[in-house]
Design an enzyme around this catalytic site. Structure first.
Site, PDB file in Angstrom:
ATOM      1  N   LYS A  15       0.818  -1.219   0.000  1.00  0.00           N
ATOM      2  CA  LYS A  15       0.000   0.000   0.000  1.00  0.00           C
ATOM      3  C   LYS A  15       0.851   1.268   0.000  1.00  0.00           C
ATOM      4  CE  LYS A  15      -1.799  -1.502   3.833  1.00  0.00           C
ATOM      5  NZ  LYS A  15      -1.261  -2.873   3.886  1.00  0.00           N
ATOM      6  N   GLY A  39       3.340  -0.894   8.749  1.00  0.00           N
ATOM      7  CA  GLY A  39       4.701  -0.615   8.269  1.00  0.00           C
ATOM      8  C   GLY A  39       4.604  -0.470   6.766  1.00  0.00           C
ATOM      9  N   HIS A  40       4.657   0.752   6.263  1.00  0.00           N
ATOM     10  CA  HIS A  40       4.483   1.008   4.830  1.00  0.00           C
ATOM     11  C   HIS A  40       5.834   1.412   4.230  1.00  0.00           C
ATOM     12  CE1 HIS A  40      -0.113   1.827   5.452  1.00  0.00           C
ATOM     13  NE2 HIS A  40       0.277   0.634   5.829  1.00  0.00           N
ATOM     14  N   GLN A 221      -3.091  -2.147   7.413  1.00  0.00           N
ATOM     15  CA  GLN A 221      -3.465  -3.567   7.532  1.00  0.00           C
ATOM     16  C   GLN A 221      -4.187  -4.008   6.248  1.00  0.00           C
ATOM     17  OE1 GLN A 221      -4.334  -1.550  10.715  1.00  0.00           O
ATOM     18  NE2 GLN A 221      -2.150  -1.869  10.794  1.00  0.00           N
TER      19      GLN A 221
HETATM   20  P1  GDP Z   1       2.331  -2.182   3.025  1.00  0.00           P
HETATM   21  O1  GDP Z   1       2.274  -2.424   4.493  1.00  0.00           O
HETATM   22  O2  GDP Z   1       1.097  -2.630   2.326  1.00  0.00           O
HETATM   23  O3  GDP Z   1       2.703  -0.783   2.658  1.00  0.00           O
HETATM   24  O4  GDP Z   1       3.497  -3.138   2.476  1.00  0.00           O
HETATM   25  P2  GDP Z   1       4.957  -3.365   3.153  1.00  0.00           P
HETATM   26  O5  GDP Z   1       5.774  -2.165   2.923  1.00  0.00           O
HETATM   27  O6  GDP Z   1       4.825  -3.868   4.530  1.00  0.00           O
HETATM   28  O7  GDP Z   1       5.459  -4.608   2.306  1.00  0.00           O
HETATM   29  C1  GDP Z   1       5.555  -4.575   0.924  1.00  0.00           C
HETATM   30  C2  GDP Z   1       7.010  -4.894   0.523  1.00  0.00           C
HETATM   31  O8  GDP Z   1       7.053  -5.190  -0.852  1.00  0.00           O
HETATM   32  C3  GDP Z   1       7.944  -3.710   0.700  1.00  0.00           C
HETATM   33  O9  GDP Z   1       9.224  -4.193   1.008  1.00  0.00           O
HETATM   34  C4  GDP Z   1       7.940  -3.042  -0.666  1.00  0.00           C
HETATM   35  O10 GDP Z   1       9.135  -2.312  -0.932  1.00  0.00           O
HETATM   36  C5  GDP Z   1       7.847  -4.243  -1.558  1.00  0.00           C
HETATM   37  N1  GDP Z   1       7.129  -4.041  -2.827  1.00  0.00           N
HETATM   38  C6  GDP Z   1       6.034  -3.275  -3.080  1.00  0.00           C
HETATM   39  N2  GDP Z   1       5.617  -3.454  -4.360  1.00  0.00           N
HETATM   40  C7  GDP Z   1       6.472  -4.341  -4.914  1.00  0.00           C
HETATM   41  C8  GDP Z   1       6.555  -4.967  -6.205  1.00  0.00           C
HETATM   42  O11 GDP Z   1       5.743  -4.760  -7.086  1.00  0.00           O
HETATM   43  N3  GDP Z   1       7.581  -5.857  -6.389  1.00  0.00           N
HETATM   44  C9  GDP Z   1       8.500  -6.154  -5.423  1.00  0.00           C
HETATM   45  N4  GDP Z   1       9.453  -7.032  -5.713  1.00  0.00           N
HETATM   46  N5  GDP Z   1       8.440  -5.595  -4.203  1.00  0.00           N
HETATM   47  C10 GDP Z   1       7.444  -4.722  -3.957  1.00  0.00           C
HETATM   48  P1  IMO Z   2       0.390  -2.922   7.256  1.00  0.00           P
HETATM   49  O1  IMO Z   2      -0.336  -1.594   7.299  1.00  0.00           O
HETATM   50  C1  IMO Z   2       0.512  -7.119   8.344  1.00  0.00           C
HETATM   51  C2  IMO Z   2      -1.297  -8.253  12.158  1.00  0.00           C
HETATM   52  C3  IMO Z   2      -0.366  -8.728  13.253  1.00  0.00           C
HETATM   53  C4  IMO Z   2      -1.289  -9.659  14.014  1.00  0.00           C
HETATM   54  C5  IMO Z   2      -2.646  -8.948  13.917  1.00  0.00           C
HETATM   55  C6  IMO Z   2      -2.982  -8.092  15.128  1.00  0.00           C
HETATM   56  O2  IMO Z   2       1.859  -2.795   7.204  1.00  0.00           O
HETATM   57  O3  IMO Z   2      -0.197  -3.776   6.192  1.00  0.00           O
HETATM   58  P2  IMO Z   2      -2.066  -5.812  16.152  1.00  0.00           P
HETATM   59  O4  IMO Z   2      -0.668  -5.307  16.330  1.00  0.00           O
HETATM   60  O5  IMO Z   2      -2.911  -4.969  15.278  1.00  0.00           O
HETATM   61  O6  IMO Z   2      -2.703  -6.163  17.448  1.00  0.00           O
HETATM   62  O7  IMO Z   2      -1.887  -7.232  15.405  1.00  0.00           O
HETATM   63  O8  IMO Z   2      -2.571  -8.119  12.762  1.00  0.00           O
HETATM   64  N1  IMO Z   2      -0.950  -6.915  11.604  1.00  0.00           N
HETATM   65  C7  IMO Z   2      -0.401  -6.739  10.400  1.00  0.00           C
HETATM   66  N2  IMO Z   2       0.021  -7.635   9.481  1.00  0.00           N
HETATM   67  N3  IMO Z   2       0.591  -5.800   8.081  1.00  0.00           N
HETATM   68  C8  IMO Z   2       0.144  -4.881   8.972  1.00  0.00           C
HETATM   69  O9  IMO Z   2       0.052  -3.569   8.681  1.00  0.00           O
HETATM   70  C9  IMO Z   2      -0.337  -5.338  10.216  1.00  0.00           C
HETATM   71  N4  IMO Z   2      -0.821  -4.735  11.329  1.00  0.00           N
HETATM   72  C10 IMO Z   2      -1.199  -5.700  12.162  1.00  0.00           C
HETATM   73  O10 IMO Z   2       0.751  -9.390  12.727  1.00  0.00           O
HETATM   74  O11 IMO Z   2      -1.398 -10.872  13.326  1.00  0.00           O
HETATM   75 MG    MG Z   3       3.371  -3.397   6.003  1.00  0.00          MG
END
Ligand code: GDP
Ligand code: IMO
Ligand code: MG
Length: 421
Positions: A15, A39-40, A221
């Site tokens: 996201k 964690g974005h 999430q």
């Molecule tokens: P979010 O929580 O939805 O913002 O996603 P996260 O940042 O936790 O996890 C997504 C991971 O995938 C991050 O390390 C991004 O840098 C990576 N990512 C996002 N889009 C792509 C993609 O199209 N390809 C690859 N290989 N990595 C991606």
């Molecule tokens: P983003 O925004 C993935 C999961 C936790 C746990 C459950 C409840 O980066 O997509 P909490 O801390 O809310 O009590 O945890 O939800 N969880 C996530 N998993 N991405 C997240 O956020 C998450 N935020 C919470 O691992 O299973």
């Molecule tokens: Mg994340």
């Protein structure tokens, strides 16, 4: 007018990257729920940065970023995050507003989260332990403190009262941890927060909309972690679906235009709970390695599996998704064979519906197989140039969901997004 970007799976769909990509098209980027459990990940000037509470539009100078009332905000994490974005030359005080109605996460919330998980033993949720559940409990239990309270001269008294209440709960759970160090940091961070523009978020956003400004609401999430529609009790404590935008920002539903759902080309989950298409074999390991599937907030290895169309269709339904962004398609580049879950078998019966208690029934995923495209797509820019087998894979998913896959992300970089409009 409000568009929404949110996750359709169990979080971490990518996201952050997608919001950062679309941010220049909007005037305001607003977070509407969640907190530091998110964690974005973004790449800015080729450097990786992970945002937890600050909206992912912060790196665009012309964008206003709002932390909405539906968010639970941890001042300590927030201060650290501000410092990390400042290292990129961002003047965060200029473009970042906080709703006075957002609830605060206090140190004892984190202690309570830990105590609750410990008391659950093997049934633990796998929480990020950031205090999310206890903070939302205090919101619905009508005890919590809000950002606007920071400006109240009685804040410390209110805080002490809440801490005492928490202390009694912690004693009941036989949990004893010295939080004095956390508290010191907490009070420093509160002082830091008082210097921000603390606003009446609902008036602000509605007035901006009235003036014709555009808003992008950023979900945290994913839909399968929604407190109502997710895999309860293995969920987070907020409404992650599009309905959460209305309550988390104070915007009326008629203002919502596009709901852009983000899904990986496969599926991951971090923490405990049901995951029907999870792979426990070398293929799962391959997905984790190729996709670098380790939590952006906790560093935990993410569980990996095939894309689950039953769950995705359900997520499209409850969100009213109008467009899908398929992320991490490049991670599948080297796979010989790909699988897609099209139905569940539960106690001998086939269904294409998500059951009420996913965690209590044995689910066998029914899978369809596809040949992999076996080529590197990371530098492609046009949908037409994608490998034929990949188009078949995307086309199948598209037909199943009846929602267009309008964008395909083929790498973590800002420019790696292919339009299919
Ligand atoms: P979010 O929580 O939805 O913002 O996603 P996260 O940042 O936790 O996890 C997504 C991971 O995938 C991050 O390390 C991004 O840098 C990576 N990512 C996002 N889009 C792509 C993609 O199209 N390809 C690859 N290989 N990595 C991606
Ligand atoms: P983003 O925004 C993935 C999961 C936790 C746990 C459950 C409840 O980066 O997509 P909490 O801390 O809310 O009590 O945890 O939800 N969880 C996530 N998993 N991405 C997240 O956020 C998450 N935020 C919470 O691992 O299973
Ligand atoms: Mg994340």
């Amino acid at each position: 007018m409000v568009d929404v970007i949110l996750g359709l799976q169990w979080g971490d769909e990518g996201k952050g990257k997608i919001v950062d990509y679309f941010a220049p098209r909007y005037d305001i980027i607003a977070r509407f729920q969640g907190g530091p459990n998110a964690g974005h990940t973004l790449y800015v000037q080729d450097k990786k940065i992970v945002l937890h509470q600050i909206p992912s539009g912060i790196f665009h100078q012309k964008t206003t970023n709002l932390i909405g009332n539906g968010v639970v905000l941890d001042p300590v994490t927030f201060k650290r995050e501000c410092e990390s974005v400042a290292a990129f030359g961002v003047d965060y005080r200029k473009n970042l507003l906080i709703s006075q109605r957002a609830h605060l996460i206090v140190p004892t919330h984190r202690a309570l989260d830990k105590a609750s998980e410990v008391s659950k033993g093997n049934d633990k949720i796998g929480s990020t332990l950031k205090g999310i559940g206890p903070a939302y409990m205090d919101k619905t239990g009508r005890n919590g403190l809000r950002v606007g309270d920071l400006l109240d001269k009685n804040f410390t008294t209110q805080y002490i009262r809440l801490r005492l209440k928490h202390q009694r709960l912690l004693d009941g759970l036989n949990f004893h941890e010295d939080i004095s160090e956390w508290e010191e940091e907490f009070f420093e961070a509160l002082e830091f927060m008082r210097g921000f523009k603390i606003v009446n978020g609902e008036y602000f956003i509605n007035e901006q909309i009235r003036q014709g400004k555009t808003v992008l609401a950023e979900g945290a999430q994913g839909s399968m972690l929604d407190v109502d529609f997710g895999t309860f009790p293995f969920v987070t404590s907020s409404n992650t679906i599009s309905a959460g935008v209305c309550t988390g920002l104070g915007v009326p539903p008629q203002q919502i235009r596009d709901v852009i759902g983000v899904s990986k080309a496969y599926c991951t989950r971090v923490g405990s709970g049901p995951f029907p298409t999870e792979l426990f074999d070398a293929t799962g390991e391959d997905l984790r390695k190729t996709g670098s599937e380790f939590g952006a907030t906790t560093g935990r290895p993410r569980r990996c599996g095939w894309i689950d169309l039953v769950a995705l269709k359900f997520a499209c339904m409850v969100n009213g998704v109008t467009k899908i962004v398929m992320t991490k398609a490049d991670v599948l580049d080297a796979f010989e064979e790909l699988k897609v879950c099209t139905a569940y078998k539960i106690n001998g019966e086939q269904t294409s519906e998500v059951p009420f208690q996913m965690s209590k029934v044995p689910i066998e995923p029914l899978l369809e197989s596809f040949q992999g495209w076996k080529s590197d797509i990371t530098s492609l820019k046009n949908y037409d140039t994608l490998p034929v087998r990949m188009k078949e894979y995307v086309g199948f998913i598209n037909n199943y969901l009846h929602v267009p896959i309008s964008y395909i992300s083929n790498g973590p970089g800002r420019d790696q997004l292919i339009e299919n409009l």
